[in-house]
Design a protein around this motif. Structure first.
Motif, mmCIF file in Angstrom:
data_model
loop_
_atom_site.group_PDB
_atom_site.id
_atom_site.type_symbol
_atom_site.label_atom_id
_atom_site.label_comp_id
_atom_site.label_asym_id
_atom_site.label_seq_id
_atom_site.Cartn_x
_atom_site.Cartn_y
_atom_site.Cartn_z
ATOM 1 N N ILE A 68 2.444 3.966 6.876
ATOM 2 C CA ILE A 68 0.974 3.517 7.308
ATOM 3 C C ILE A 68 1.242 2.649 8.736
ATOM 4 O O ILE A 68 1.988 1.875 8.511
ATOM 5 C CB ILE A 68 0.436 2.398 6.337
ATOM 6 C CG1 ILE A 68 0.317 3.364 4.860
ATOM 7 C CG2 ILE A 68 -0.955 1.970 6.729
ATOM 8 C CD1 ILE A 68 -0.330 2.305 3.829
ATOM 9 N N GLY A 69 0.473 2.854 9.496
ATOM 10 C CA GLY A 69 0.420 2.334 10.890
ATOM 11 C C GLY A 69 -0.976 1.882 11.275
ATOM 12 O O GLY A 69 -1.993 2.568 10.758
ATOM 13 N N GLU A 70 -1.147 1.164 12.246
ATOM 14 C CA GLU A 70 -2.135 0.610 12.715
ATOM 15 C C GLU A 70 -2.766 1.814 13.830
ATOM 16 O O GLU A 70 -2.102 2.287 14.555
ATOM 17 C CB GLU A 70 -1.966 -0.699 13.667
ATOM 18 C CG GLU A 70 -3.376 -1.305 14.288
ATOM 19 C CD GLU A 70 -3.083 -2.398 14.646
ATOM 20 O OE1 GLU A 70 -4.158 -3.339 14.981
ATOM 21 O OE2 GLU A 70 -1.974 -3.192 15.112
ATOM 22 N N TRP A 128 0.864 -1.236 -0.046
ATOM 23 C CA TRP A 128 -0.040 -0.122 -0.145
ATOM 24 C C TRP A 128 1.099 1.130 0.183
ATOM 25 O O TRP A 128 0.614 2.147 -0.774
ATOM 26 C CB TRP A 128 -0.904 0.065 1.138
ATOM 27 C CG TRP A 128 -2.203 -0.692 1.218
ATOM 28 C CD1 TRP A 128 -2.490 -1.621 0.062
ATOM 29 C CD2 TRP A 128 -2.900 -1.283 2.252
ATOM 30 N NE1 TRP A 128 -3.523 -2.351 0.478
ATOM 31 C CE2 TRP A 128 -3.824 -2.281 1.654
ATOM 32 C CE3 TRP A 128 -2.831 -0.990 3.695
ATOM 33 C CZ2 TRP A 128 -4.834 -2.810 2.576
ATOM 34 C CZ3 TRP A 128 -3.744 -1.411 4.393
ATOM 35 C CH2 TRP A 128 -4.815 -2.445 3.910
ATOM 36 N N SER A 129 1.886 1.235 0.852
ATOM 37 C CA SER A 129 2.674 2.392 0.707
ATOM 38 C C SER A 129 3.159 2.613 -0.419
ATOM 39 O O SER A 129 3.546 3.820 -0.957
ATOM 40 C CB SER A 129 3.795 2.162 1.872
ATOM 41 O OG SER A 129 3.251 2.109 3.293
ATOM 42 N N ARG A 130 4.071 1.491 -1.196
ATOM 43 C CA ARG A 130 4.464 1.773 -2.260
ATOM 44 C C ARG A 130 3.670 2.339 -3.475
ATOM 45 O O ARG A 130 3.927 2.995 -4.235
ATOM 46 C CB ARG A 130 5.288 0.417 -2.716
ATOM 47 C CG ARG A 130 6.073 0.621 -4.168
ATOM 48 C CD ARG A 130 6.943 -0.810 -4.206
ATOM 49 N NE ARG A 130 6.115 -2.061 -3.896
ATOM 50 C CZ ARG A 130 6.433 -2.775 -2.535
ATOM 51 N NH1 ARG A 130 7.366 -2.011 -1.785
ATOM 52 N NH2 ARG A 130 5.850 -3.793 -2.391
ATOM 53 N N GLU A 131 2.426 1.590 -3.365
ATOM 54 C CA GLU A 131 1.335 1.916 -4.489
ATOM 55 C C GLU A 131 0.880 3.666 -4.239
ATOM 56 O O GLU A 131 0.676 4.175 -5.234
ATOM 57 C CB GLU A 131 0.298 1.191 -4.279
ATOM 58 C CG GLU A 131 0.505 -0.229 -4.790
ATOM 59 C CD GLU A 131 -0.657 -1.216 -4.638
ATOM 60 O OE1 GLU A 131 -1.735 -0.980 -4.227
ATOM 61 O OE2 GLU A 131 -0.278 -2.509 -4.628
ATOM 62 N N PHE A 165 -3.834 4.356 10.030
ATOM 63 C CA PHE A 165 -3.520 6.107 9.679
ATOM 64 C C PHE A 165 -2.632 5.997 8.671
ATOM 65 O O PHE A 165 -1.723 4.938 8.328
ATOM 66 C CB PHE A 165 -2.925 6.662 10.877
ATOM 67 C CG PHE A 165 -1.665 6.056 11.247
ATOM 68 C CD1 PHE A 165 -0.522 6.660 10.774
ATOM 69 C CD2 PHE A 165 -1.430 5.284 12.520
ATOM 70 C CE1 PHE A 165 0.634 6.408 11.356
ATOM 71 C CE2 PHE A 165 -0.308 4.922 12.947
ATOM 72 C CZ PHE A 165 0.712 5.535 12.356
ATOM 73 N N CYS A 166 -2.617 7.025 7.814
ATOM 74 C CA CYS A 166 -1.412 7.191 6.835
ATOM 75 C C CYS A 166 -1.187 8.556 6.628
ATOM 76 O O CYS A 166 -1.800 9.303 6.670
ATOM 77 C CB CYS A 166 -2.203 6.739 5.349
ATOM 78 S SG CYS A 166 -0.940 6.963 3.764
ATOM 79 N N VAL A 167 0.341 8.637 6.768
ATOM 80 C CA VAL A 167 1.010 10.088 6.599
ATOM 81 C C VAL A 167 1.453 9.849 5.215
ATOM 82 O O VAL A 167 2.462 9.242 4.915
ATOM 83 C CB VAL A 167 1.670 10.255 7.674
ATOM 84 C CG1 VAL A 167 2.474 11.886 7.705
ATOM 85 C CG2 VAL A 167 0.835 10.063 9.062
#
Length: 121
Positions: free
Chosen positions: A75-77, A47-50, A109-111
């Motif tokens: 990305i984290g929980e 997901w992070s790469r995409e 969460f995603c930053v």
């Protein structure tokens, strides 16, 4: 033989990195990828790469002439805990800029952070 036209040393105003435009682009990419998803540690690397690839590819379509981009995605929980992270960089305060966007749902969460640095030639 004609001489090549000299390059401007600074970007034109309309071609500068615009954090508000980049922030909106990042928000849309993160919603498209993560809306309705649940955190699973095995999914976060892809997901992070995409997400970072999608952001970078869409940045190329904007008219920010001669800018180079650094896109970072974390990305984290989502457990109700805080997170701190920092960045250091050397850059030209007249031309370089950055944008950040945060996405959260009940599970994750995603930053995303984009640094736009102007390439002088």
């Amino acid at each position: 033989m004609a001489e090549p036209a000299p390059h401007a040393t600074k970007p034109r105003f309309q071609n500068r990195f615009k954090p508000s435009v980049v922030k909106e682009l990042m928000r849309k990419v993160m919603i498209d990828k993560l809306d309705g998803q649940e955190y699973h540690s095995e999914n976060t690397p892809s997901w992070s790469r995409e997400i970072s690839d999608d952001i970078r590819n869409q940045l190329k379509e904007l008219d920010f002439d001669r800018y180079k981009y650094c896109v970072q995605v974390i990305i984290g929980e989502q457990k109700g805990e805080g997170i701190r992270f920092g960045f250091r960089a050397l850059w030209d305060a007249d031309t370089d800029d950055w944008a950040q966007e945060i996405y959260m749902n009940e599970s994750l969460f995603c930053v995303a952070v984009v640094f736009g640095t102007y390439f002088y030639s």
